[in-house]
Enzyme design. Structure first.
Site, short mmCIF file in Angstrom:
data_model
loop_
_atom_site.label_atom_id
_atom_site.label_comp_id
_atom_site.label_asym_id
_atom_site.label_seq_id
_atom_site.Cartn_x
_atom_site.Cartn_y
_atom_site.Cartn_z
N HIS A 109 2.10 31.52 -23.97
CA HIS A 109 3.38 31.49 -24.66
C HIS A 109 4.25 30.38 -24.64
O HIS A 109 4.09 29.64 -23.66
CB HIS A 109 4.23 32.71 -24.13
CG HIS A 109 3.60 34.04 -23.86
ND1 HIS A 109 2.98 34.34 -22.81
CD2 HIS A 109 4.15 35.32 -24.60
CE1 HIS A 109 2.36 35.77 -23.13
NE2 HIS A 109 3.14 36.25 -23.96
N ASP A 112 5.67 29.99 -21.20
CA ASP A 112 4.65 29.49 -19.95
C ASP A 112 4.33 28.07 -19.75
O ASP A 112 4.40 27.79 -18.65
CB ASP A 112 3.17 30.19 -20.52
CG ASP A 112 3.26 31.72 -21.05
OD1 ASP A 112 4.11 32.41 -20.51
OD2 ASP A 112 2.33 32.13 -21.44
C1 XLS Z 1 2.04 42.47 -22.71
C2 XLS Z 1 1.15 41.61 -23.67
C3 XLS Z 1 1.08 40.24 -23.67
C4 XLS Z 1 0.58 39.63 -25.15
C5 XLS Z 1 1.31 38.42 -25.28
O1 XLS Z 1 1.89 43.51 -22.32
O2 XLS Z 1 0.00 42.09 -23.47
O3 XLS Z 1 0.66 39.66 -22.46
O4 XLS Z 1 -0.66 39.67 -24.92
O5 XLS Z 1 2.55 38.27 -25.51
#
Ligand code: XLS
Ligand code: NI
Ligand code: NI
EC number: 5.3.1.5
Length: 447
Positions: A109, A112
């Protein structure tokens, strides 16, 4: 190939070298027992079948906090006082880990990889700076980006939703973040771009105009698609279903819902589904049910490989250890002819009390070994077991004669009624479920 160990300026996982395959007899916790990256399965290496990806958020940002307590994972890359210096250290730690664990892909993300700074403009600049460094690291190591995404759920401005926020100003912020995250994904040559509907849903229908909110989501995704294509994005856009958490009712509830959304909006040339095991089970489905729904629709994009807890009713995002589940998943993937531009992204976190640096390696080794076993067993089920024939035979009454005419739409209901009157009471045919299950087990545990 991501095989050359990347040496940044500092070593963040000292004492741990590149993880190697040592085979099932090994009792070295820092070795693969079943994932043998170059082993050929049906003319394709395990590496190319499985396309493992590392999730930046859990592995390098997740601090072990839960609703009852704070940080338990203290990272050496978080020590620098300047947030951009810390972000660079984190990037070095991440690429050191990627190459040592011998994965080929990563996912992130925007939030991140880069600090938000004081404003949206600062954030965009920070994302660009780190993206340029990440590109250098990718070139140096051969690592590739499976997918990028924007975090549209952590910041308090998104507490009422991002693209589905009742306040238009928030929608503009979400759009700005998505534009920058798409730019970063294009720059890094990503195979995909994911929309997980973070807070796109509602807590109470009393204060929610659901129809308007869902329309807003569709408009925004359409704009994002068009922008990305204009900016040179050649990968797949994906929507990741989840039924609940953080909102009570998420709009992208499950794969069936997302498939309908994609089709209702005419998005099927560009969008696919990113399916996470723990989200499928939260929706009351099995992992392989959701995968099969996507494959049947021709819309399987990628997989977030994790597993839930069998007793808890929330998203525990554990590393996959269940070989039966991995086998069932890989059976569907093989039916699909593979993962295409997708991969197996470990959207999974170590437990709060797994606090040693080596635990990050051990967790991934377990996940990779689990899917290697699943791949081998699934390949055997498909090519060496009687299951494909049994399944085909179960429907053979539709292959010829009247059954085939029915499938081809040649009959009316009255024709079927006439046929029924000309047929003796149908035999009761066993579904043989336990036999199918036993065969899968015999393929897992060796014949
Ligand atoms: C959260 C989601 C997230 C997505 C990406 O529950 O799994 O990690 O994979 O935003
Ligand atoms: Ni996920
Ligand atoms: Ni999850």
């Amino acid at each position: 190939m991501a095989n050359d160990f990347f040496t940044g300026n500092k070593e963040f996982f000292p004492g741990i070298g590149k993880i190697k395959y040592e085979g099932p007899q090994s009792d070295n916790p820092l070795a693969f027992k079943f994932y043998d990256s170059n082993k050929m399965i049906g003319g394709k290496s395990m590496r190319d079948h499985l396309r493992f990806a590392i999730a930046y958020w859990h592995s390098f940002c997740g601090d072990g906090a839960d609703p009852f307590g704070g940080t338990t994972h203290f990272y050496p890359w978080n020590k620098a006082a300047d947030p951009m210096e810390a972000a660079k250290d984190k990037l070095d730690a991440a690429f050191e880990f990627f190459t040592k664990i011998d994965a080929s892909y990563w996912c992130f993300h925007d939030k991140d990889i880069a600090p938000e700074g004081g404003s949206l403009a600062d954030f965009e600049k920070n994302v660009q700076t780190i993206t340029a460094l990440a590109k250098e690291r990718q070139n140096a190591t051969g690592m590739k980006l499976l997918w990028g995404t924007a975090n549209l759920f952590s910041h308090e401005r998104y507490m009422n939703g991002a693209f589905t926020n009742p306040n238009f100003e928030v929608v503009t912020y979400a759009a700005a973040q998505v534009k920058a995250a798409i730019d970063a994904t294009v720059e890094l040559g990503g195979d995909g771009y994911v929309f997980w509907g973070g807070r796109e849903g509602y807590m109470s229908l009393l204060n929610t105009n659901m129809k308007r909110e869902k329309d807003h989501l569709a408009r925004a995704l359409e704009m994002a698609r068009d922008y990305g294509r204009k900016a040179g994005f050649k990968g797949q856009y994906m929507i990741e279903p989840k039924p609940m958490e953080p909102t009570k009712h998420q709009y992208d509830f499950d794969t069936e819902t997302v498939v309908s959304f994609i089709k209702n909006n005419g998005f099927e040339d560009d969008f696919r589904v990113n399916i996470e095991n723990n989200h499928a089970t939260l929706a009351g489905h099995t992992f392989w049910h959701d995968l099969q729904v996507a494959v049947d629709a021709g819309l399987l994009g990628s997989i977030d490989a994790n597993q839930g807890d069998y007793q808890n009713g929330w998203d525990t995002d554990q590393f996959p250890t269940n070989v039966f589940e991995a086998t069932r998943a890989m059976m569907v993937v093989l039916d699909n002819g593979g993962l295409g531009k997708g991969g197996l992204n470990f959207d999974a976190k170590r437990r709060r009390n797994s606090t040693d640096a080596e635990d990050l390696f051990i967790a991934h080794i377990g996940g990779m070994d689990t899917f290697a076993l699943g791949l081998e067993a699934a390949y055997k089920v498909k090519n060496e077991s009687s299951i494909p024939t049994m399944l085909r035979d179960r429907y053979s009454s539709f292959d010829t004669g009247a059954g085939a005419d029915f499938e081809a739409g040649k009959f009316s209901l009255e024709d079927l009624q006439k046929a029924a009157f000309n047929t003796a009471e149908p035999e009761t045919l066993s579904g043989k479920q336990e036999l199918y299950e036993n065969i899968v087990n015999s393929m897992i545990y060796g014949k």
